[in-house]
Write a protein that holds these residues in place. Structure first.
Motif, PDB file in Angstrom:
ATOM      1  N   LEU A  35       3.949  35.520   3.082  1.00 21.80           N
ATOM      2  CA  LEU A  35       4.758  36.154   4.125  1.00 21.80           C
ATOM      3  C   LEU A  35       6.051  36.738   3.575  1.00 21.80           C
ATOM      4  N   GLY A  36       6.654  36.080   2.604  1.00 20.35           N
ATOM      5  CA  GLY A  36       7.884  36.587   2.007  1.00 20.35           C
ATOM      6  C   GLY A  36       7.686  37.944   1.352  1.00 20.35           C
ATOM      7  N   GLN A  37       6.606  38.103   0.626  1.00 20.90           N
ATOM      8  CA  GLN A  37       6.312  39.384  -0.009  1.00 20.90           C
ATOM      9  C   GLN A  37       5.997  40.459   1.037  1.00 20.90           C
ATOM     10  N   VAL A  38       5.260  40.082   2.061  1.00 16.33           N
ATOM     11  CA  VAL A  38       4.897  41.043   3.108  1.00 16.33           C
ATOM     12  C   VAL A  38       6.154  41.545   3.821  1.00 16.33           C
ATOM     13  N   LEU A  39       7.057  40.633   4.200  1.00 15.78           N
ATOM     14  CA  LEU A  39       8.276  41.046   4.901  1.00 15.78           C
ATOM     15  C   LEU A  39       9.183  41.888   4.003  1.00 15.78           C
ATOM     16  N   HIS A  40       9.231  41.565   2.714  1.00 15.25           N
ATOM     17  CA  HIS A  40      10.051  42.358   1.787  1.00 15.25           C
ATOM     18  C   HIS A  40       9.520  43.794   1.713  1.00 15.25           C
ATOM     19  N   HIS A  41       8.211  43.934   1.596  1.00 15.75           N
ATOM     20  CA  HIS A  41       7.626  45.274   1.447  1.00 15.75           C
ATOM     21  C   HIS A  41       7.518  46.008   2.779  1.00 15.75           C
ATOM     22  N   ALA A  42       7.817  45.349   3.891  1.00 18.62           N
ATOM     23  CA  ALA A  42       7.826  46.023   5.193  1.00 18.62           C
ATOM     24  C   ALA A  42       9.118  46.803   5.417  1.00 18.62           C
ATOM     25  N   ASP A  49       2.185  46.059  -6.423  1.00 22.69           N
ATOM     26  CA  ASP A  49       1.123  45.371  -5.702  1.00 22.69           C
ATOM     27  C   ASP A  49       1.664  44.033  -5.216  1.00 22.69           C
ATOM     28  N   PHE A  50       1.348  43.656  -3.977  1.00 24.70           N
ATOM     29  CA  PHE A  50       1.842  42.387  -3.446  1.00 24.70           C
ATOM     30  C   PHE A  50       0.721  41.628  -2.752  1.00 24.70           C
ATOM     31  N   ASP A  51       0.892  40.323  -2.680  1.00 27.55           N
ATOM     32  CA  ASP A  51      -0.091  39.419  -2.087  1.00 27.55           C
ATOM     33  C   ASP A  51       0.125  39.368  -0.576  1.00 27.55           C
ATOM     34  N   LYS A  52      -0.882  39.768   0.203  1.00 28.31           N
ATOM     35  CA  LYS A  52      -0.761  39.794   1.664  1.00 28.31           C
ATOM     36  C   LYS A  52      -0.763  38.401   2.278  1.00 28.31           C
TER      37      LYS A  52
END
Length: 85
Positions: A67-74, A61-64
């Protein structure tokens, strides 16, 4: 006698200033005369859980909002991020 007159003049000047400077400016949002009704521009607070998403690739689960977490999970092939304890 002149002393009393100067005290009265001083009080009168200060009263007129208090009437202007001490008055609190209030803007009404509801006016029955014009029919204008003010509205609250703030959105209701979202629950914290609505800011998180489950990654189908790594299962984390990641925090939307991060931005760092979003780009990693993209990324198509990635590992879960290390979790701080």
């Amino acid at each position: 006698m002149a002393d009393d007159k100067s005290k009265r003049d001083f009080r009168d000047r200060n009263r007129s200033r208090e009437g202007i400077a001490g008055a609190e400016m209030r803007y009404r949002t509801n006016n029955e005369g014009t029919g204008y009704r003010g509205k609250d521009h703030d959105q209701p607070i979202k629950p914290e859980a609505e800011h998180f998403e489950h990654c189908p690739v790594c299962g984390q689960d990641f925090d939307k909002r991060d931005l760092g977490q979003v780009l990693h999970h993209a990324e198509p092939e990635h590992q879960p991020l290390p979790v701080e304890q």
